[in-house]
Design a protein around this motif. Structure first.
Motif, PDB file in Angstrom:
ATOM      1  N   GLU A  82       0.872  -1.370  -0.337  1.00  0.00           N
ATOM      2  CA  GLU A  82      -0.308  -0.176  -0.428  1.00  0.00           C
ATOM      3  C   GLU A  82       1.171   1.719  -0.047  1.00  0.00           C
ATOM      4  OE1 GLU A  82      -4.234   1.023  -0.597  1.00  0.00           O
ATOM      5  OE2 GLU A  82      -2.671  -0.426  -0.442  1.00  0.00           O
ATOM      6  N   ARG A  85       1.681   2.217  -3.045  1.00  0.00           N
ATOM      7  CA  ARG A  85       0.807   2.824  -4.042  1.00  0.00           C
ATOM      8  C   ARG A  85       0.798   4.556  -3.520  1.00  0.00           C
ATOM      9  NH1 ARG A  85      -4.742   0.351  -3.005  1.00  0.00           N
ATOM     10  NH2 ARG A  85      -5.493   1.226  -5.125  1.00  0.00           N
ATOM     11  N   HIS A 130      -3.701   5.877   6.778  1.00  0.00           N
ATOM     12  CA  HIS A 130      -4.245   5.054   5.757  1.00  0.00           C
ATOM     13  C   HIS A 130      -3.453   3.924   5.918  1.00  0.00           C
ATOM     14  CE1 HIS A 130      -5.572   3.735   2.296  1.00  0.00           C
ATOM     15  NE2 HIS A 130      -4.448   2.931   2.091  1.00  0.00           N
ATOM     16  N   LEU A 131      -1.759   4.117   6.221  1.00  0.00           N
ATOM     17  CA  LEU A 131      -1.398   2.751   6.477  1.00  0.00           C
ATOM     18  C   LEU A 131      -0.957   1.917   7.588  1.00  0.00           C
ATOM     19  CD1 LEU A 131       2.156   4.054   4.806  1.00  0.00           C
ATOM     20  CD2 LEU A 131       0.869   2.195   3.448  1.00  0.00           C
ATOM     21  N   VAL A 134      -4.697  -0.493   7.457  1.00  0.00           N
ATOM     22  CA  VAL A 134      -4.184  -1.343   6.623  1.00  0.00           C
ATOM     23  C   VAL A 134      -3.408  -2.315   7.307  1.00  0.00           C
ATOM     24  CG1 VAL A 134      -2.820  -2.704   5.021  1.00  0.00           C
ATOM     25  CG2 VAL A 134      -4.229  -0.225   4.125  1.00  0.00           C
ATOM     26  N   VAL A 158      -6.056   6.956  -3.479  1.00  0.00           N
ATOM     27  CA  VAL A 158      -6.097   5.205  -2.273  1.00  0.00           C
ATOM     28  C   VAL A 158      -6.733   4.939  -1.178  1.00  0.00           C
ATOM     29  CG1 VAL A 158      -4.142   4.311  -1.164  1.00  0.00           C
ATOM     30  CG2 VAL A 158      -3.822   5.421  -3.909  1.00  0.00           C
ATOM     31  N   CYS A 159      -6.146   6.665  -0.306  1.00  0.00           N
ATOM     32  CA  CYS A 159      -7.104   6.170   0.502  1.00  0.00           C
ATOM     33  C   CYS A 159      -9.066   6.783   0.437  1.00  0.00           C
ATOM     34  CB  CYS A 159      -6.528   8.101   1.546  1.00  0.00           C
ATOM     35  SG  CYS A 159      -5.367   8.326   1.792  1.00  0.00           S
ATOM     36  N   ARG A 162     -10.508   3.105   1.035  1.00  0.00           N
ATOM     37  CA  ARG A 162     -10.302   2.017   2.460  1.00  0.00           C
ATOM     38  C   ARG A 162     -10.836   2.752   3.377  1.00  0.00           C
ATOM     39  NH1 ARG A 162      -7.761  -2.120   4.156  1.00  0.00           N
ATOM     40  NH2 ARG A 162      -8.048  -1.975   6.655  1.00  0.00           N
TER      41      ARG A 162
END
Length: 394
Positions: A82, A85, A130-131, A134, A158-159, A162
């Motif tokens: 991730e 990305r 975000h990470l 994950v 990307v964010c 999620r």
């Protein structure tokens, strides 16, 4: 529900709205844990309010050393794909190992502290959250500000895959970003103005009538705020015979340039730069002014600064450039004025002359106050943010 608020640098003198948001959520009964990566020091710490200092004492700071020690972990391995990305579409450079380490340290703390939700302000914190989400599976949400939708937006596609919801500080910023995202992103987008504490900025009786006409402005003394345009406009109005004074509250890189500009225009005697003023003292300057003006750039460096709303709450007409969110609150000629362009100095001068001759009407002052009370009262807006945090987005 235990919520972890994550802000890159916190608390910060120019971001009192975040400190107030956190304090208000705690007052509503939320179990908030605070995490940050940069602690204010020196002059930045000296300028903090008592409220901000109390929050700083509750904040868990993730140091660079702690971040590096967290790198060799299973969480880091789980985040690598991730992180690649995120790194593929950045709009600002970042130290990737440092970000991974901070995210890994945050993930460890989130588990240890029993967090049910993470919430981030500003892009760097959003990427770290975000990470961490994950790695841990913990839901997260974000607050989005005007500047990042145009100038630091690479992480959003990307964010948004999620995150549970995003609260935006104004509609212009929200629509600007949503135009770049898939249609389903709109379901996660919510408008939550920062608002102001209308009790801290009560309606002020008119200042003694001019002359001189006292114009106030405030903000970081940076090029994007357009203070040079404001100085030029007021100086030209004075050259044409208007008895006008300009006070700008704030500090920043443009201090010397603005002082030199005023001197070159023969405006020094009417130009005042008190420096940084504690938030609680700003209302005194508003009380003594006839109007508030801000000719900031219209490229999303600002959406609509809170101090504009504070001036309106106090019953002062505002004169603003066509900021992205200006017309969300300013009804031209009724509760304030929106110039045709950021460099519309002739429009500024006309308005200043009108105010000097006629003063702000009681109707305009009352309309400005009413607009804020009805749509920008922080006490009401924080309840919306509270419901979003408790319920998530659907």
């Amino acid at each position: 529900m235990r919520i972890g608020y994550v802000i890159h640098r916190f608390p910060w003198p120019s971001e009192t709205f975040i400190s107030r948001e956190v304090a208000d959520l705690i007052a509503l009964g939320h179990d908030i844990r605070l995490y940050a990566f940069v602690r204010p020091t020196g002059k930045d710490e000296e300028l903090l309010s008592d409220q901000a200092r109390a929050l700083m004492a509750q904040t868990r700071y993730i140091t660079p050393k702690e971040a590096m020690l967290a790198l060799p972990s299973l969480d880091t391995l789980n985040m690598l794909g991730e992180e690649r990305r995120l790194a593929a579409t950045p709009t600002s450079r970042t130290n990737r190992p440092g970000r991974l380490g901070r995210a890994a340290a945050l993930a460890k703390l989130a588990r240890a502290d029993g967090l049910d939700r993470l919430h981030a302000h500003w892009p760097y914190a959003t990427s770290c959250v975000h990470l961490a989400s994950v790695a841990t599976g913990i839901d997260y949400s974000i607050s989005v500000h005007a500047h990042e939708v145009a100038h630091d937006n690479g992480h959003f596609p990307v964010c948004f895959e999620r995150l549970r919801f995003a609260s935006f500080c104004n509609r212009a910023a929200m629509e600007h970003l949503l135009a770049k995202l898939p249609p389903q992103a709109r379901d996660k987008a919510h408008l939550v103005y920062h608002g102001v504490d209308v009790s801290a900025f009560p309606f002020q009786p008119p200042a003694p009538p001019p002359p001189p006409l006292k114009v106030l402005s405030a903000g970081r003394l940076t090029a994007s705020k357009g203070f040079d345009r404001l100085v030029a406009g007021c100086a030209e109005a004075a050259r044409r015979g208007l008895n006008v004074e300009l006070t700008i509250l704030g500090r920043g890189a443009e201090t010397e340039a603005l002082t030199a500009q005023a001197a070159s225009l023969g405006f020094s005697d009417r130009f005042h730069l008190p420096g940084w003023v504690p938030h609680g003292e700003v209302r005194g300057y508003i009380r003594d002014s006839h109007a508030f003006a801000l000719l900031a750039s219209d490229d999303f460096n600002d959406g609509l600064p809170n101090v504009v709303v504070e001036a309106m709450a106090s019953g002062r007409p505002v004169i603003v450039s066509p900021l992205p969110a200006a017309r969300e609150i300013v009804d031209h000629g009724k509760n304030g004025f929106v110039l045709d362009a950021v460099d519309d100095l002739e429009g500024l001068i006309r308005i200043l002359n009108t105010l000097a001759a006629e003063g702000a009407t009681d109707d305009m002052a009352q309309a400005a106050r009413r607009t804020v009370v009805e749509g920008y009262d922080a006490a009401n807006l924080i309840k919306l943010q509270s419901r979003l945090l408790l319920d998530g987005a659907t």
